[in-house]
Design a protein around this motif. Sequence first.
Motif, PDB file in Angstrom:
ATOM      1  N   PRO A  19       0.817  -1.232   0.000  1.00 17.62           N
ATOM      2  CA  PRO A  19       0.000   0.000   0.000  1.00 17.62           C
ATOM      3  C   PRO A  19       0.844   1.273   0.000  1.00 17.62           C
ATOM      4  O   PRO A  19       0.391   2.313  -0.484  1.00 17.62           O
ATOM      5  N   ALA A  20       2.060   1.207   0.505  1.00 20.72           N
ATOM      6  CA  ALA A  20       2.904   2.410   0.508  1.00 20.72           C
ATOM      7  C   ALA A  20       3.375   2.790  -0.884  1.00 20.72           C
ATOM      8  O   ALA A  20       3.811   3.936  -1.104  1.00 20.72           O
ATOM      9  N   ARG A  21       3.290   1.869  -1.821  1.00 18.33           N
ATOM     10  CA  ARG A  21       3.721   2.137  -3.185  1.00 18.33           C
ATOM     11  C   ARG A  21       2.559   2.541  -4.081  1.00 18.33           C
ATOM     12  O   ARG A  21       2.647   2.484  -5.313  1.00 18.33           O
ATOM     13  N   GLU A  22       1.456   2.975  -3.492  1.00 18.99           N
ATOM     14  CA  GLU A  22       0.283   3.384  -4.268  1.00 18.99           C
ATOM     15  C   GLU A  22       0.590   4.562  -5.211  1.00 18.99           C
ATOM     16  O   GLU A  22       0.149   4.552  -6.376  1.00 18.99           O
ATOM     17  N   PRO A  23       1.359   5.605  -4.801  1.00 24.78           N
ATOM     18  CA  PRO A  23       1.671   6.690  -5.772  1.00 24.78           C
ATOM     19  C   PRO A  23       2.388   6.169  -7.012  1.00 24.78           C
ATOM     20  O   PRO A  23       2.134   6.635  -8.126  1.00 24.78           O
ATOM     21  N   ARG A  24       3.300   5.215  -6.800  1.00 23.30           N
ATOM     22  CA  ARG A  24       4.006   4.656  -7.955  1.00 23.30           C
ATOM     23  C   ARG A  24       3.053   3.971  -8.898  1.00 23.30           C
ATOM     24  O   ARG A  24       3.148   4.103 -10.125  1.00 23.30           O
ATOM     25  N   LEU A  25       2.070   3.210  -8.342  1.00 22.38           N
ATOM     26  CA  LEU A  25       1.108   2.504  -9.174  1.00 22.38           C
ATOM     27  C   LEU A  25       0.184   3.483  -9.887  1.00 22.38           C
ATOM     28  O   LEU A  25      -0.222   3.244 -11.051  1.00 22.38           O
ATOM     29  N   LEU A  26      -0.114   4.631  -9.241  1.00 20.72           N
ATOM     30  CA  LEU A  26      -0.948   5.633  -9.898  1.00 20.72           C
ATOM     31  C   LEU A  26      -0.221   6.241 -11.091  1.00 20.72           C
ATOM     32  O   LEU A  26      -0.839   6.512 -12.136  1.00 20.72           O
ATOM     33  N   ALA A  77      -6.392  -3.968  -4.587  1.00 23.61           N
ATOM     34  CA  ALA A  77      -5.803  -4.850  -3.578  1.00 23.61           C
ATOM     35  C   ALA A  77      -5.023  -4.053  -2.542  1.00 23.61           C
ATOM     36  O   ALA A  77      -5.032  -4.368  -1.345  1.00 23.61           O
ATOM     37  N   MET A  78      -4.322  -2.989  -2.986  1.00 26.35           N
ATOM     38  CA  MET A  78      -3.610  -2.133  -2.041  1.00 26.35           C
ATOM     39  C   MET A  78      -4.557  -1.513  -1.033  1.00 26.35           C
ATOM     40  O   MET A  78      -4.272  -1.443   0.172  1.00 26.35           O
ATOM     41  N   LYS A  79      -5.713  -1.039  -1.543  1.00 26.29           N
ATOM     42  CA  LYS A  79      -6.678  -0.398  -0.643  1.00 26.29           C
ATOM     43  C   LYS A  79      -7.256  -1.404   0.352  1.00 26.29           C
ATOM     44  O   LYS A  79      -7.474  -1.077   1.525  1.00 26.29           O
ATOM     45  N   GLN A  80      -7.511  -2.635  -0.090  1.00 26.60           N
ATOM     46  CA  GLN A  80      -8.040  -3.658   0.826  1.00 26.60           C
ATOM     47  C   GLN A  80      -7.017  -4.022   1.906  1.00 26.60           C
ATOM     48  O   GLN A  80      -7.368  -4.186   3.073  1.00 26.60           O
ATOM     49  N   ILE A  81      -5.756  -4.135   1.492  1.00 27.50           N
ATOM     50  CA  ILE A  81      -4.715  -4.452   2.478  1.00 27.50           C
ATOM     51  C   ILE A  81      -4.569  -3.325   3.484  1.00 27.50           C
ATOM     52  O   ILE A  81      -4.448  -3.551   4.692  1.00 27.50           O
ATOM     53  N   ALA A  82      -4.628  -2.103   3.022  1.00 25.24           N
ATOM     54  CA  ALA A  82      -4.479  -0.955   3.919  1.00 25.24           C
ATOM     55  C   ALA A  82      -5.655  -0.846   4.887  1.00 25.24           C
ATOM     56  O   ALA A  82      -5.495  -0.406   6.028  1.00 25.24           O
ATOM     57  N   SER A  83      -6.859  -1.239   4.429  1.00 25.40           N
ATOM     58  CA  SER A  83      -8.028  -1.143   5.295  1.00 25.40           C
ATOM     59  C   SER A  83      -8.048  -2.233   6.372  1.00 25.40           C
ATOM     60  O   SER A  83      -8.643  -2.049   7.432  1.00 25.40           O
TER      61      SER A  83
END
Length: 804
Positions: free
Chosen positions: A730-737, A775-781
């Motif tokens: 989830p910390a790499r969400e900006p990279r994925l965006l 999946a990142m958002k689900q893991i973060a939640s």
Amino acid sequence: MTAAVRGDVVLAFEVAGAAGAEYPPRLAPAIWPQTGQSREVTFARLLAPPFRSSSAEIRACARRGLTVLLDWLAAQPGDTWQSRWIVSGADRAGRDWVALPARHLANPGGRLTTRVRTDLVTGVRMLLAGQVIRPGYPWLLRYRPSVLLEEARQLLDPAGFARLRAHCQATGRSNPVDCKSALNRIAWILLNKGGQIRDITIGDCVELDTALREHQCKSAVDKPLYYTLLRETGVLPPDSPPRLKALRMAGQLSPAQLVDKYQIQSLAMRWLLTAYLAERAAEVDYVSLIHLATTLCGLFWRDLERHHPGIDSLRLEPEAAVAWKERLTLLHDKHGNPVGKRASPRSKLLIVRAFYQDIARWAAEDPSRWGAWVAPCPIKASECSLFKETKQRKAAMDQRTRARLPVLPALVRTAETERRVTLDRLQAVLATAPGEAVDVHGAALVRRPAQAGRVYATDLATGTRRDLTYEEERAFWARAIVEVLRHTGIRVEEMAELTHHSFVAYTLPSTGEVVPMLQIAPSKTDTERLLLVSPDLGEVLAEIIHRVRNGRQTLPLVAAYDPYERTWGAPMPYLFQRQRGPEHHVLSRAVIRRYLNNLLAASGLTDAANNPLMFTPHDFRRLFATGALRSGLPPHIAAKILGHADLGTTMGYAAIYPEDVVSRHRAFIARRRALRPGEEYRDLTPEEWDRFLGHFELRKVALGVCTRDFGTPCAHEHSCVRCPQLRPDPAREPRLLEIRDNLRARIAEARREGWLGEIAGLEATLAAADQKLQAMKQIASRHGVTHLGMPDFRDSTGRASPPG
């Protein structure tokens, strides 16, 4: 309730009332030849042979006594001497009968002299031996001079008594006291009933046994040798009960009799409970049937009738059902007062619930008979669950086994010591004369005169009389019980049913060696099985056979009583039998437990609370199961040896120790490693260890962590966005965006330039990027992520290759 149902109920209780009349005694005749003779004929007959005595003094006493008695009886009303005897009241007077004829003497008010009493006693003895009168058992058992019984054996049926004496000698019953006691009882039957020995019936024996119990102490009545002699010599029919005790013990009751014991008020419910027990009787043993009757009739319905008079339906009100369940949890005395909590009320609830369910199931098959009784069950399945109780019972039994297994060798040593010491004492006292003292194993004993074939001695330390014969017998059987139970793990009823026929010789097909086996008769599971006889067990069984045989060619045949089924078995050569007086008896369960308790008291073993440690016969079965499994015996083989139909039952018997779990797990791992290829357990090279550590470094990618296995290549050619092995961070969400925005721009460019072949691949990558973003958002939640960093093992393991 219909008339047919009511008729069935009445008929069932009529049959129950008629029980007990199977063996009626012979009816006493009102007249027989000897009692109807005239005074002159009777007087002359009794003074002639074979009644005439060789002693002139006795002949004179008999003449004077007969003169007084016949004159006195002739003055009484009646047509026979027997009727006059009854009317005179002498039969009811017992020992005081001599006062009645004494009143007819010249001085009736004077004191009864010894001479007059002797004359009257001699005269009445002649009347009895000559069958002129036949008093009842109360008179005979109170007035029983030995001379009368001796004359009765010589005059009433000399050939019959001679045959019985010869049978006593032939069967090894050489004790003259026991034989004489048995013949005296048969003489009482002839004095009361008349006839000869061959005319005696089972009912005559029952009548005498009842009279003995009413007019004498217990030590005088428990001598049933006379019944055994009559049965063995063919006087009684072959199908007669094997023991006189069988006639006194209650046999199996019918379902109607079981229900009738609880005095159910509702006739309809009496019919239903009787019909239900009759239906279940075909599939359960008798002791289970009694348990069903106790629960359904006593604890369930009779309790409801006490608190709800007039109830006659299984459809219970909720309040009545709840109150009954509360009462069931308590134990009550005969007055209805609570005295404690019931150990397992859920098992009773389970029986009642099964009662309701059985009726509902049977109603589907036979609605005309059971349909009217179908009602909602007031007990839920959760209320009668035994899961918790089973776990608690298992834990308690395991703790009991763990407390007894370590002390079992000490108990065995105590049994051997007690056996040796008691035998030495008995032999030492036997070697001395009465009145002499001997010191054996620290006990100073003085021999007393023997009684009934037993050896007694006085303990000088305590002053008490000791039965050394019983002490040696008790020690022998206690050791035999411990050895057989601990070597075989059989049930106590199976041990009591071992016979000489239980030994089976099995020939091994591979070597031809003959192996002794012990055949266990079917008991609880109705399945017989064979057990291997070890040398130690074989030695104990040989000692038992030698003792019971006692110099005979074969073991005595004994009929055993089953207290659970309430039936007598056929005479068999049982191993666990002992001689009680002139007869042999199988060791009962109560005797076995008493012998064990005496042995435990001698051992001085205590538990953790310093209380005397108690063993039950079933404890040895659990000890055997635990020891067998700990020694490596496979559980399914242990189940066969113990006679368990379910492997779970065997595992429930075994108390597994924590160290057993560790050692068994280690042994399993060692066996598994021995079966695997040896190259899988070789030492690693530094290059292989570097590659293993490098694998974890290669797992780190821009969007998260790659989860592929060690040694496997990248199956998607490093296209991490579309790879299912990628676990996004989830910390790499900006990279994925950024990647997603770049994919959208490239798709727009491909459409402008007409690169249609690029569009399909870019759209698939864009869809995978959206999935990874989700999946990142689900893991973060779900949980927060703590960054521990990538570990580096090179400096700590000492296995890395040197740099450069």
